[in-house]
Write a protein that holds these residues in place. Sequence first.
Motif, PDB file in Angstrom:
ATOM      1  N   UNK A  13      17.643   8.004   5.322  1.00  0.00           N
ATOM      2  CA  UNK A  13      17.615   8.894   4.165  1.00  0.00           C
ATOM      3  C   UNK A  13      17.749   8.146   2.849  1.00  0.00           C
ATOM      4  N   UNK A  14      18.430   7.000   2.887  1.00  0.00           N
ATOM      5  CA  UNK A  14      18.599   6.223   1.650  1.00  0.00           C
ATOM      6  C   UNK A  14      18.220   4.769   1.911  1.00  0.00           C
ATOM      7  N   UNK A  15      17.954   4.083   0.836  1.00  0.00           N
ATOM      8  CA  UNK A  15      17.588   2.670   0.961  1.00  0.00           C
ATOM      9  C   UNK A  15      18.818   1.853   1.355  1.00  0.00           C
ATOM     10  N   UNK A  16      18.611   0.734   2.032  1.00  0.00           N
ATOM     11  CA  UNK A  16      19.752  -0.102   2.408  1.00  0.00           C
ATOM     12  C   UNK A  16      20.386  -0.764   1.189  1.00  0.00           C
ATOM     13  N   UNK A  17      21.581  -1.288   1.397  1.00  0.00           N
ATOM     14  CA  UNK A  17      22.316  -1.959   0.327  1.00  0.00           C
ATOM     15  C   UNK A  17      21.494  -3.146  -0.191  1.00  0.00           C
ATOM     16  N   UNK A  18      21.490  -3.341  -1.490  1.00  0.00           N
ATOM     17  CA  UNK A  18      20.773  -4.428  -2.177  1.00  0.00           C
ATOM     18  C   UNK A  18      19.255  -4.325  -2.055  1.00  0.00           C
ATOM     19  N   UNK A  19      18.727  -3.157  -1.769  1.00  0.00           N
ATOM     20  CA  UNK A  19      17.281  -3.000  -1.652  1.00  0.00           C
ATOM     21  C   UNK A  19      16.585  -3.258  -2.989  1.00  0.00           C
ATOM     22  N   UNK A  20      17.199  -2.813  -4.094  1.00  0.00           N
ATOM     23  CA  UNK A  20      16.585  -3.027  -5.407  1.00  0.00           C
ATOM     24  C   UNK A  20      16.527  -4.512  -5.749  1.00  0.00           C
ATOM     25  N   UNK A  21      17.558  -5.242  -5.388  1.00  0.00           N
ATOM     26  CA  UNK A  21      17.554  -6.687  -5.627  1.00  0.00           C
ATOM     27  C   UNK A  21      16.482  -7.358  -4.775  1.00  0.00           C
ATOM     28  N   UNK A  22      16.338  -6.916  -3.533  1.00  0.00           N
ATOM     29  CA  UNK A  22      15.308  -7.443  -2.640  1.00  0.00           C
ATOM     30  C   UNK A  22      13.918  -7.188  -3.225  1.00  0.00           C
ATOM     31  N   UNK A  23      13.709  -5.990  -3.743  1.00  0.00           N
ATOM     32  CA  UNK A  23      12.413  -5.645  -4.351  1.00  0.00           C
ATOM     33  C   UNK A  23      12.150  -6.528  -5.563  1.00  0.00           C
ATOM     34  N   UNK A  24      13.141  -6.671  -6.430  1.00  0.00           N
ATOM     35  CA  UNK A  24      12.981  -7.503  -7.627  1.00  0.00           C
ATOM     36  C   UNK A  24      12.725  -8.962  -7.252  1.00  0.00           C
ATOM     37  N   UNK A  25      13.427  -9.469  -6.267  1.00  0.00           N
ATOM     38  CA  UNK A  25      13.237 -10.853  -5.821  1.00  0.00           C
ATOM     39  C   UNK A  25      11.820 -11.058  -5.287  1.00  0.00           C
ATOM     40  N   UNK A  26      11.352 -10.097  -4.513  1.00  0.00           N
ATOM     41  CA  UNK A  26       9.998 -10.205  -3.952  1.00  0.00           C
ATOM     42  C   UNK A  26       8.952 -10.200  -5.060  1.00  0.00           C
ATOM     43  N   UNK A  27       9.116  -9.351  -6.049  1.00  0.00           N
ATOM     44  CA  UNK A  27       8.157  -9.305  -7.155  1.00  0.00           C
ATOM     45  C   UNK A  27       8.174 -10.618  -7.937  1.00  0.00           C
ATOM     46  N   UNK A  28       9.376 -11.144  -8.183  1.00  0.00           N
ATOM     47  CA  UNK A  28       9.499 -12.352  -9.005  1.00  0.00           C
ATOM     48  C   UNK A  28       9.109 -13.629  -8.269  1.00  0.00           C
ATOM     49  N   UNK A  29       9.448 -13.730  -7.001  1.00  0.00           N
ATOM     50  CA  UNK A  29       9.285 -15.004  -6.297  1.00  0.00           C
ATOM     51  C   UNK A  29       8.152 -15.034  -5.284  1.00  0.00           C
ATOM     52  N   UNK A  30       7.640 -13.896  -4.895  1.00  0.00           N
ATOM     53  CA  UNK A  30       6.644 -13.869  -3.817  1.00  0.00           C
ATOM     54  C   UNK A  30       5.410 -13.082  -4.225  1.00  0.00           C
ATOM     55  N   UNK A  31       4.961 -13.306  -5.423  1.00  0.00           N
ATOM     56  CA  UNK A  31       3.837 -12.515  -5.935  1.00  0.00           C
ATOM     57  C   UNK A  31       2.553 -12.751  -5.149  1.00  0.00           C
ATOM     58  N   UNK A  32       2.369 -13.940  -4.596  1.00  0.00           N
ATOM     59  CA  UNK A  32       1.136 -14.218  -3.850  1.00  0.00           C
ATOM     60  C   UNK A  32       1.060 -13.360  -2.596  1.00  0.00           C
ATOM     61  N   UNK A  33       2.148 -13.361  -1.804  1.00  0.00           N
ATOM     62  CA  UNK A  33       2.102 -12.563  -0.574  1.00  0.00           C
ATOM     63  C   UNK A  33       2.170 -11.077  -0.890  1.00  0.00           C
ATOM     64  N   UNK A  34       2.774 -10.724  -2.006  1.00  0.00           N
ATOM     65  CA  UNK A  34       2.819  -9.324  -2.408  1.00  0.00           C
ATOM     66  C   UNK A  34       1.412  -8.832  -2.754  1.00  0.00           C
ATOM     67  N   UNK A  35       0.650  -9.657  -3.429  1.00  0.00           N
ATOM     68  CA  UNK A  35      -0.731  -9.300  -3.750  1.00  0.00           C
ATOM     69  C   UNK A  35      -1.566  -9.079  -2.498  1.00  0.00           C
ATOM     70  N   UNK A  36      -1.335  -9.921  -1.495  1.00  0.00           N
ATOM     71  CA  UNK A  36      -2.050  -9.749  -0.218  1.00  0.00           C
ATOM     72  C   UNK A  36      -1.600  -8.479   0.483  1.00  0.00           C
ATOM     73  N   UNK A  37      -0.324  -8.125   0.342  1.00  0.00           N
ATOM     74  CA  UNK A  37       0.214  -6.944   1.033  1.00  0.00           C
ATOM     75  C   UNK A  37      -0.350  -5.651   0.471  1.00  0.00           C
ATOM     76  N   UNK A  38      -0.727  -5.645  -0.797  1.00  0.00           N
ATOM     77  CA  UNK A  38      -1.274  -4.422  -1.384  1.00  0.00           C
ATOM     78  C   UNK A  38      -2.576  -4.012  -0.719  1.00  0.00           C
ATOM     79  N   UNK A  39      -3.233  -4.947  -0.038  1.00  0.00           N
ATOM     80  CA  UNK A  39      -4.459  -4.638   0.701  1.00  0.00           C
ATOM     81  C   UNK A  39      -4.180  -4.309   2.159  1.00  0.00           C
ATOM     82  N   UNK A  40      -2.929  -4.305   2.560  1.00  0.00           N
ATOM     83  CA  UNK A  40      -2.567  -4.040   3.955  1.00  0.00           C
ATOM     84  C   UNK A  40      -1.824  -2.712   4.069  1.00  0.00           C
ATOM     85  N   UNK A  41      -2.410  -1.667   3.511  1.00  0.00           N
ATOM     86  CA  UNK A  41      -1.738  -0.368   3.526  1.00  0.00           C
ATOM     87  C   UNK A  41      -1.644   0.197   4.938  1.00  0.00           C
ATOM     88  N   UNK A  42      -2.494  -0.246   5.857  1.00  0.00           N
ATOM     89  CA  UNK A  42      -2.383   0.249   7.229  1.00  0.00           C
ATOM     90  C   UNK A  42      -1.085  -0.239   7.871  1.00  0.00           C
TER      91      UNK A  42
END
Length: 160
Positions: A13-42
């Motif tokens: 029902x709710x996001x796990x602890x530190x989920x927002x930090x995990x999201x921010x870290x992924x955006x800041x440090x893993x933009x390459x794999x994040x860009x690839x993931x946007x095409x993997x909606x399946x």
Amino acid sequence: MRRDFVKALLTRKSTPKNAQKFIAHTIAHSSYILGKALNKTSLTAELLGTGDGHGEFKAYVDKPSTKPEMVTLATMITAYEANVDRTSWRNRYSDDRYYLTQLMAWGYEPRRSSSPTPTSPPRKTPRPRTNRTLTRPLAGRNPTARQGPRPPPTIRRPET
């Protein structure tokens, strides 16, 4: 086994602890794999349990009851899940290792037989190289360097 844990994590029902930090870290440090993931909606749809296609994912996102933070977290997890392989535990500074360590913080327990824990201590430092004939550590990288000062030569004088 890991994907089953992720699916259960994303159905809470709710996001796990530190989920927002995990999201921010992924955006800041893993933009390459994040860009690839946007095409993997399946894969994102599969992790969210909404089906296995782009259409199901879009329909899920458009529902009024859908929590946007869970969709964002699922997209970030998809970025890592698409890149994780069986050697990801071994690389000490990889993005995948960060992801797997975060999953462990959220309660994931990896199989002990197949992979070490990402928080295991580093291996012992190797013994210093030795000169095989002298069996003393070499000074620097020069194999001909001597250890310490040389003793003065002894000079024998002929007896008279």
